[in-house]
Design a protein around this motif. Sequence first.
Motif, mmCIF file in Angstrom:
data_model
loop_
_atom_site.group_PDB
_atom_site.id
_atom_site.type_symbol
_atom_site.label_atom_id
_atom_site.label_comp_id
_atom_site.label_asym_id
_atom_site.label_seq_id
_atom_site.Cartn_x
_atom_site.Cartn_y
_atom_site.Cartn_z
ATOM 1 N N ILE A 1 -46.759 59.536 -2.940
ATOM 2 C CA ILE A 1 -45.945 60.751 -2.873
ATOM 3 C C ILE A 1 -46.622 61.707 -1.907
ATOM 4 O O ILE A 1 -47.781 62.084 -2.097
ATOM 5 N N ASP A 2 -45.897 62.105 -0.872
ATOM 6 C CA ASP A 2 -46.440 63.024 0.134
ATOM 7 C C ASP A 2 -45.883 64.422 -0.082
ATOM 8 O O ASP A 2 -44.681 64.607 -0.295
ATOM 9 N N GLN A 3 -46.801 65.409 0.003
ATOM 10 C CA GLN A 3 -46.436 66.822 -0.060
ATOM 11 C C GLN A 3 -45.613 67.152 -1.317
ATOM 12 O O GLN A 3 -44.452 67.496 -1.277
ATOM 13 N N PHE A 4 -46.306 67.051 -2.443
ATOM 14 C CA PHE A 4 -45.705 67.414 -3.735
ATOM 15 C C PHE A 4 -45.860 68.920 -3.919
ATOM 16 O O PHE A 4 -46.956 69.470 -3.799
ATOM 17 N N PHE B 1 -54.808 62.279 -6.962
ATOM 18 C CA PHE B 1 -54.238 63.505 -6.420
ATOM 19 C C PHE B 1 -55.165 63.992 -5.298
ATOM 20 O O PHE B 1 -56.318 64.365 -5.559
ATOM 21 N N GLN B 2 -54.655 63.968 -4.062
ATOM 22 C CA GLN B 2 -55.452 64.354 -2.914
ATOM 23 C C GLN B 2 -55.186 65.819 -2.556
ATOM 24 O O GLN B 2 -54.038 66.240 -2.380
ATOM 25 N N ILE C 1 -40.604 67.133 -2.875
ATOM 26 C CA ILE C 1 -41.452 66.039 -2.391
ATOM 27 C C ILE C 1 -40.978 65.666 -1.006
ATOM 28 O O ILE C 1 -39.776 65.410 -0.797
ATOM 29 N N ASN C 2 -41.885 65.648 -0.091
ATOM 30 C CA ASN C 2 -41.509 65.314 1.287
ATOM 31 C C ASN C 2 -41.130 63.853 1.428
ATOM 32 O O ASN C 2 -40.118 63.516 2.054
ATOM 33 N N LYS C 3 -41.887 62.960 0.772
ATOM 34 C CA LYS C 3 -41.632 61.533 0.972
ATOM 35 C C LYS C 3 -42.254 60.739 -0.171
ATOM 36 O O LYS C 3 -43.346 61.065 -0.649
ATOM 37 N N ILE C 4 -41.525 59.681 -0.604
ATOM 38 C CA ILE C 4 -42.043 58.741 -1.597
ATOM 39 C C ILE C 4 -41.893 57.332 -1.034
ATOM 40 O O ILE C 4 -40.820 56.959 -0.545
ATOM 41 N N LEU D 1 -48.050 74.644 -7.774
ATOM 42 C CA LEU D 1 -48.849 73.454 -7.497
ATOM 43 C C LEU D 1 -48.437 72.862 -6.158
ATOM 44 O O LEU D 1 -47.250 72.659 -5.894
ATOM 45 N N ASN D 2 -49.437 72.580 -5.329
ATOM 46 C CA ASN D 2 -49.237 71.870 -4.066
ATOM 47 C C ASN D 2 -50.244 70.735 -3.999
ATOM 48 O O ASN D 2 -51.453 70.964 -4.163
ATOM 49 N N VAL D 3 -49.729 69.507 -3.783
ATOM 50 C CA VAL D 3 -50.598 68.339 -3.674
ATOM 51 C C VAL D 3 -50.259 67.620 -2.366
ATOM 52 O O VAL D 3 -49.089 67.281 -2.130
ATOM 53 N N GLN D 4 -51.274 67.416 -1.569
ATOM 54 C CA GLN D 4 -51.022 66.761 -0.276
ATOM 55 C C GLN D 4 -50.517 65.339 -0.461
ATOM 56 O O GLN D 4 -49.578 64.914 0.211
ATOM 57 N N LYS D 5 -51.117 64.606 -1.403
ATOM 58 C CA LYS D 5 -50.683 63.228 -1.613
ATOM 59 C C LYS D 5 -51.037 62.792 -3.029
ATOM 60 O O LYS D 5 -52.104 63.121 -3.547
#
Length: 894
Positions: A219-222, A270-271, A207-210, A246-250
Amino acid sequence: MKKPWVKKLLIGLGVLFGIILLANFGVNIWLKTQLPNYIKKNTDYKISYKSLNVDLGTGNIFATGITVNNKDPQNVNVIGFQGTIDSLNISRFGIYDAIFNKEINSSDISLAKPNLNIILAKPADKKKAKNPTPFNFDNIRISNGKIQIFRHTKQRFFSVSDLDLVVENLQMTEESVQDKLPVIFDRYSIEGKDFFFQPDDIYTLKINKITTTNGQVSIDQFQLTPLLDFDQFKKLYPKKPQLYQLNVQKIDFKDVVLKDKKVSLSNATFQNPNILVYTTNAIPDKVKKPFNFELDLADFNFNNANIQVNKPDGNKLLFAKNIHLNIKNLEFNKEISEEMIPLRYKDFNFSGKDIQFFNHQDVHVGSIVLSPKKGDIRNVSVVPNRSVSGKSTMNLKANQIAFYINKWEIVEKKLSLDVQNVLVNQVNGTITAGMAKSDRKSDFSGIQFPIVIRNVNLKNSNIIYDSKQQPLKFNDLNASIKNIELTEKPKNGGLAFKVKDYKLTTKNFAYKTKFYNMTASLLELDKNKVKIDQFAMKPLVSRSQFIRMIPVESDLYDLKANQITAVGKWDLFSENKFIHANAVTILSANANIFRSKIPADDPKEKALYSRLLRSIKIPMFVDQLNLKNSVLEYEEDTPKSSGPGKLTFTNFNMNVKNLNSAKMKGKPTQVDIKIDCTFMKTSPLSVNWGFNTADQSDRFSIAGKLSNIPAVALNAFVVPYMSITATGTIQEMEFNFKGNPKGIGGNFSIKHKDLKVSILDKDSKKKKGVLSAVANIFIKSDSGKFPESVMIEGVERDPTKSFFNLFWKGIEDGLKKTLIGINVDKTEKTIEKTKNTVKDVKNSVKEVKNSVKEAEKDISKTVAPTEKNKPEKQKEKKGLFKKVFQKKENPKTE
């Protein structure tokens, strides 16, 4: 003046307070000077700090400049700590429990700028391992932390930087308590960067950032990423059925609540998720312990998702783009997981584009919109692929499939479904029936029957149904079906259909079989009426081709009819199928039936019509069947015939009463057939034919009358088979037969005038003059005022032949006995006798000649040479003998 006990109390409290102060001061001095050494001597760790304050009264502990290390970094049997903490603040620390009960209890613990590397101890045998000291913290706060956790193998397990964490009312569940979450809390706040988590040897989670704002977590960049490629995964984990990426932008959610065994949150979004799933052929081990936690999502959203599922061979199974999903009040628990649809919800909306599914056929959906009440699917195409092997396939395109649902709910763990409308618009393509049959019984245990579909409409479609390379083609097809009920068949499984009303229309209908192409310009069908215009059944092969293609003799049909109609009522969908037509009418039919005797005989037994009707499995009853103003031709050839023999029936009108299968209660089973037509385009023919379908002995009766038949009209049929032509008139022919599967018999009579026959050579078909003349000697040219009547008996049926073969045998036997067959036989025998007689006469003449020559020699010797005066007498005698012999030798005597 104070009382003595009060003074003593105050003194005691003062002493106690002083002792506490001294003890607190002493403990702090000891902790500052001796605690690091104590920890170093009695534990596996080395700890140092700049300052440490302990309040024994409140249990508060505050320390700064903390450094912690393991004494033996190589010891994998204890948890390893290495790092620093700027400050540690513990509130209401339970010193007594820590010393005497070995429990760490605190209301609050705060860590400022922790920079820690934690190495987990090597897992110990649970049976031998001692219970670890429990830690109980009501509230935890971490600010600006950097934490890394490693397994005992030095493999990174978890890491985070810039961590700010607040957890309030934290509670941990004892290991002995089943079916509860291991951690629960009331309120939380978390912020951090560069989260890393590797739960096993298969996946890493990054995770890039929470961030958390007012309970809203972002949650950014899961990223959930496999550590193995797919081939390695299948080799190392043969029992696992899926591998995920799995990749989730946000990801956003709020109001997380963990309580007992329930997880709840709201506004989960989930974006732009990208989901990739690899599937294998593995059969997973059964889960011993069922999932027993509850999930409650007040609002769940997938926005603009891309989903791909791969087959075990690496090819795509499913691919979808621009997927949007919103679910309101999503619930999941143990009870729901046992239902057919293991989720409950209040409402949902689903949409997507470019959805592709690749199985034994490839499905592509241009767009789809679904909700609990309706669905709309556009631009659907289904195409078979190369993996097809005996399965049913479709090669179709549909402009729209839409439906509206009245009810969609779970009743007693079963799906209850009530559909209001289904619309299928502009379907074009082919459905090919498969050859393979599945032995697997369908499982409908999760469905609440009946399933109700109130209206189905198929519009403006062109569909071909191809089974065994015999395409059934519907052009401009429109159909509506009302009130469909689907129920489970109680005995052999499968689904049973019950339909209240339906209507189908199609233009230029066509059905192609191996030998025929059946067409109709219009077909209309509903539960009370059938209408077919311009029906035709045309052969696809010539007669010579047909003969070469069939293994045994069979009929070749060429049929057409201007119109076929039926009115009544019938049910062809439910378990209790039946057909009851009040009237069936066929107008202006033209039927040509050709049969060749060149192929081998069909050895199968041919059932009579009563038995054939009785073999129909459903109740069937037709009050009146009428064939009007039609033409029937029957042609038949044999290896010895010169071209096919032909029977023609024009102006053909037939009425059939009570056509039935002997299975409709309360209805008669006697079938009466009346036929009126013109035979060979010249002679009126009437026939009455009857049988009872309930009669297991299959008895029948057939009677008829044929009038004013020019004998030449029969030549088209008798010439190829009997090598006979006839002239004259058959004024009347009557027959009255009764029969059964063994044979036929009855009365036959014929009245004729000026009847003459010509016997033909079977090869050249030229007239045999002598044989024809002799034959006509035995034929009575006129039958007189009364027809010749004979009794037909002993005509046996060949069970491999049809009913009409048996009927013709009866007619043939009557003709032989009254007219043609037996007289020709007599003529042939008479001519043979005559030939033998002529031969005998010729032999006799030769003997006479020889005798005369001998006599002449004797006479010459007896006459004296001196009797020269008698030459004239001798000449007279010789002339007499000569005349006699000339008469004997005259060929006309033959």
